[in-house]
Scaffold this motif. Structure first.
Motif, PDB file in Angstrom:
ATOM      1  N   ASN A   1     -43.582-107.630  -1.892  1.00 37.48           N
ATOM      2  CA  ASN A   1     -44.873-108.128  -2.829  1.00 37.48           C
ATOM      3  C   ASN A   1     -45.586-106.825  -2.946  1.00 37.48           C
ATOM      4  O   ASN A   1     -45.432-105.644  -2.415  1.00 37.48           O
ATOM      5  CB  ASN A   1     -45.664-108.781  -1.891  1.00 37.48           C
ATOM      6  CG  ASN A   1     -45.340-110.165  -1.390  1.00 37.48           C
ATOM      7  OD1 ASN A   1     -44.122-110.202  -0.484  1.00 37.48           O
ATOM      8  ND2 ASN A   1     -45.470-111.243  -2.071  1.00 37.48           N
TER       9      ASN A   1
ATOM     10  N   SER B   1     -47.557-117.365  -5.329  1.00 34.92           N
ATOM     11  CA  SER B   1     -48.894-116.315  -4.916  1.00 34.92           C
ATOM     12  C   SER B   1     -49.122-115.599  -6.059  1.00 34.92           C
ATOM     13  O   SER B   1     -50.244-115.217  -6.361  1.00 34.92           O
ATOM     14  CB  SER B   1     -48.262-115.225  -3.736  1.00 34.92           C
ATOM     15  OG  SER B   1     -47.047-114.757  -4.240  1.00 34.92           O
TER      16      SER B   1
ATOM     17  N   CYS C   1     -48.353-115.877   0.361  1.00 37.72           N
ATOM     18  CA  CYS C   1     -46.920-116.003  -0.092  1.00 37.72           C
ATOM     19  C   CYS C   1     -46.261-116.547   1.221  1.00 37.72           C
ATOM     20  O   CYS C   1     -45.985-115.621   2.253  1.00 37.72           O
ATOM     21  CB  CYS C   1     -46.745-114.585  -0.674  1.00 37.72           C
ATOM     22  SG  CYS C   1     -44.808-114.538  -1.153  1.00 37.72           S
TER      23      CYS C   1
END
Length: 136
Positions: free
Chosen positions: A72, A93, A108
Protein backbone atom coordinates in the motif's frame (compact mmCIF):
# COMPACT_ATOMS: atom_id res chain seq x y z
CA UNK A 1 -48.78 -9.05 -4.96
CA UNK A 2 -47.73 -7.13 -1.85
CA UNK A 3 -49.90 -4.12 -1.03
CA UNK A 4 -48.82 -1.37 1.29
CA UNK A 5 -51.31 -0.09 3.81
CA UNK A 6 -51.54 3.49 5.09
CA UNK A 7 -49.77 2.53 8.32
CA UNK A 8 -46.84 1.02 6.38
CA UNK A 9 -46.40 4.17 4.30
CA UNK A 10 -46.71 6.37 7.41
CA UNK A 11 -44.09 4.30 9.24
CA UNK A 12 -41.68 4.57 6.29
CA UNK A 13 -42.17 8.34 6.10
CA UNK A 14 -41.55 8.75 9.83
CA UNK A 15 -38.39 6.64 9.64
CA UNK A 16 -37.07 8.61 6.65
CA UNK A 17 -37.88 11.90 8.40
CA UNK A 18 -36.20 10.89 11.67
CA UNK A 19 -33.13 9.59 9.81
CA UNK A 20 -32.86 12.78 7.76
CA UNK A 21 -33.11 14.99 10.84
CA UNK A 22 -30.44 12.91 12.62
CA UNK A 23 -28.07 13.14 9.63
CA UNK A 24 -28.64 16.90 9.35
CA UNK A 25 -27.86 17.47 13.05
CA UNK A 26 -24.78 15.28 12.81
CA UNK A 27 -23.54 17.18 9.74
CA UNK A 28 -24.11 20.54 11.44
CA UNK A 29 -22.30 19.43 14.60
CA UNK A 30 -19.28 18.05 12.71
CA UNK A 31 -18.98 21.05 10.39
CA UNK A 32 -18.76 23.46 13.35
CA UNK A 33 -15.92 21.63 15.03
CA UNK A 34 -12.50 23.08 14.36
CA UNK A 35 -9.21 21.32 14.86
CA UNK A 36 -5.70 22.60 15.18
CA UNK A 37 -3.76 20.85 12.39
CA UNK A 38 -0.69 20.72 14.63
CA UNK A 39 -2.52 18.29 16.95
CA UNK A 40 -3.67 15.82 14.28
CA UNK A 41 -1.83 12.59 13.50
CA UNK A 42 -2.49 9.65 11.23
CA UNK A 43 -1.96 6.38 13.10
CA UNK A 44 -1.14 3.61 10.65
CA UNK A 45 -1.61 0.04 11.84
CA UNK A 46 -0.59 -3.06 9.94
CA UNK A 47 -1.98 -6.40 11.10
CA UNK A 48 -3.11 -4.83 14.39
CA UNK A 49 0.30 -3.39 15.31
CA UNK A 50 1.20 0.31 15.19
CA UNK A 51 3.31 0.76 12.06
CA UNK A 52 3.81 4.51 12.18
CA UNK A 53 2.30 7.71 13.57
CA UNK A 54 2.51 10.59 11.11
CA UNK A 55 1.85 14.28 11.91
CA UNK A 56 -0.42 15.80 9.27
CA UNK A 57 1.04 19.31 9.37
CA UNK A 58 4.60 18.58 8.26
CA UNK A 59 4.10 18.89 4.52
CA UNK A 60 3.78 16.40 1.70
CA UNK A 61 5.23 12.91 2.05
CA UNK A 62 4.67 9.41 0.70
CA UNK A 63 4.57 6.32 2.90
CA UNK A 64 5.12 2.89 1.35
CA UNK A 65 3.91 -0.14 3.29
CA UNK A 66 5.17 -3.49 1.99
CA UNK A 67 4.33 -6.65 3.92
CA UNK A 68 3.83 -10.31 3.13
CA UNK A 69 0.11 -9.52 2.79
CA UNK A 70 0.51 -6.85 0.12
CA UNK A 71 1.64 -3.36 -0.73
CA UNK A 72 0.00 0.00 0.00
CA UNK A 73 1.06 3.61 -0.54
CA UNK A 74 -0.27 6.53 1.48
CA UNK A 75 0.21 10.19 0.63
CA UNK A 76 0.17 12.91 3.29
CA UNK A 77 -0.74 16.35 1.92
CA UNK A 78 -2.96 19.37 2.69
CA UNK A 79 -3.11 18.39 6.39
CA UNK A 80 -4.68 15.01 5.60
CA UNK A 81 -3.90 11.57 4.20
CA UNK A 82 -5.09 9.40 1.31
CA UNK A 83 -4.44 5.87 0.05
CA UNK A 84 -3.03 6.31 -3.46
CA UNK A 85 -2.07 2.69 -4.19
CA UNK A 86 -3.22 -0.70 -2.98
CA UNK A 87 -2.49 -4.02 -4.65
CA UNK A 88 -5.62 -5.68 -3.25
CA UNK A 89 -8.23 -6.88 -5.78
CA UNK A 90 -11.13 -4.43 -5.26
CA UNK A 91 -9.12 -1.35 -4.20
CA UNK A 92 -11.89 -0.17 -1.88
CA UNK A 93 -9.37 1.58 0.37
CA UNK A 94 -8.40 3.84 -2.52
CA UNK A 95 -12.05 4.82 -2.96
CA UNK A 96 -12.34 5.93 0.69
CA UNK A 97 -10.72 9.20 -0.35
CA UNK A 98 -8.89 11.93 1.51
CA UNK A 99 -9.31 12.05 5.31
CA UNK A 100 -8.37 14.96 7.56
CA UNK A 101 -10.66 14.97 10.64
CA UNK A 102 -10.40 13.03 13.90
CA UNK A 103 -11.85 9.50 13.85
CA UNK A 104 -11.98 9.27 10.05
CA UNK A 105 -10.51 6.01 8.77
CA UNK A 106 -9.13 4.22 5.73
CA UNK A 107 -9.16 0.42 5.85
CA UNK A 108 -7.57 -2.10 3.48
CA UNK A 109 -8.90 -5.43 4.72
CA UNK A 110 -6.91 -7.85 2.50
CA UNK A 111 -3.61 -6.16 3.41
CA UNK A 112 -4.70 -5.52 7.02
CA UNK A 113 -3.86 -1.81 6.88
CA UNK A 114 -5.84 0.55 9.11
CA UNK A 115 -5.35 4.32 9.08
CA UNK A 116 -7.11 6.60 11.57
CA UNK A 117 -6.85 10.32 12.24
CA UNK A 118 -6.33 11.00 15.94
CA UNK A 119 -5.97 14.20 17.90
CA UNK A 120 -3.12 14.39 20.37
CA UNK A 121 -4.10 15.39 23.88
CA UNK A 122 -2.35 17.63 26.32
CA UNK A 123 0.36 15.72 28.19
CA UNK A 124 -0.12 15.47 31.93
CA UNK A 125 1.87 18.01 33.85
CA UNK A 126 3.72 17.05 37.01
CA UNK A 127 0.98 18.72 39.06
CA UNK A 128 -1.66 16.34 37.67
CA UNK A 129 0.44 13.18 37.81
CA UNK A 130 -0.15 10.43 40.35
CA UNK A 131 2.11 10.90 43.39
CA UNK A 132 1.58 7.52 45.02
CA UNK A 133 -0.60 4.44 44.96
CA UNK A 134 -1.63 2.98 48.31
CA UNK A 135 -2.97 -0.55 48.44
CA UNK A 136 -5.20 -1.40 51.37
Amino acid sequence: MLRLKRGDVLLMLVLVLVGSIWLWFRQEFESRQTYDPATLYAEIQVDGELYRSVPLDEGEQTIDIATSLGRNTLKVFDEGIQMIFADCPKKISMQMGFISRPNETIICVPNRVYVQIVQSGEPLSDENAVDAFISG
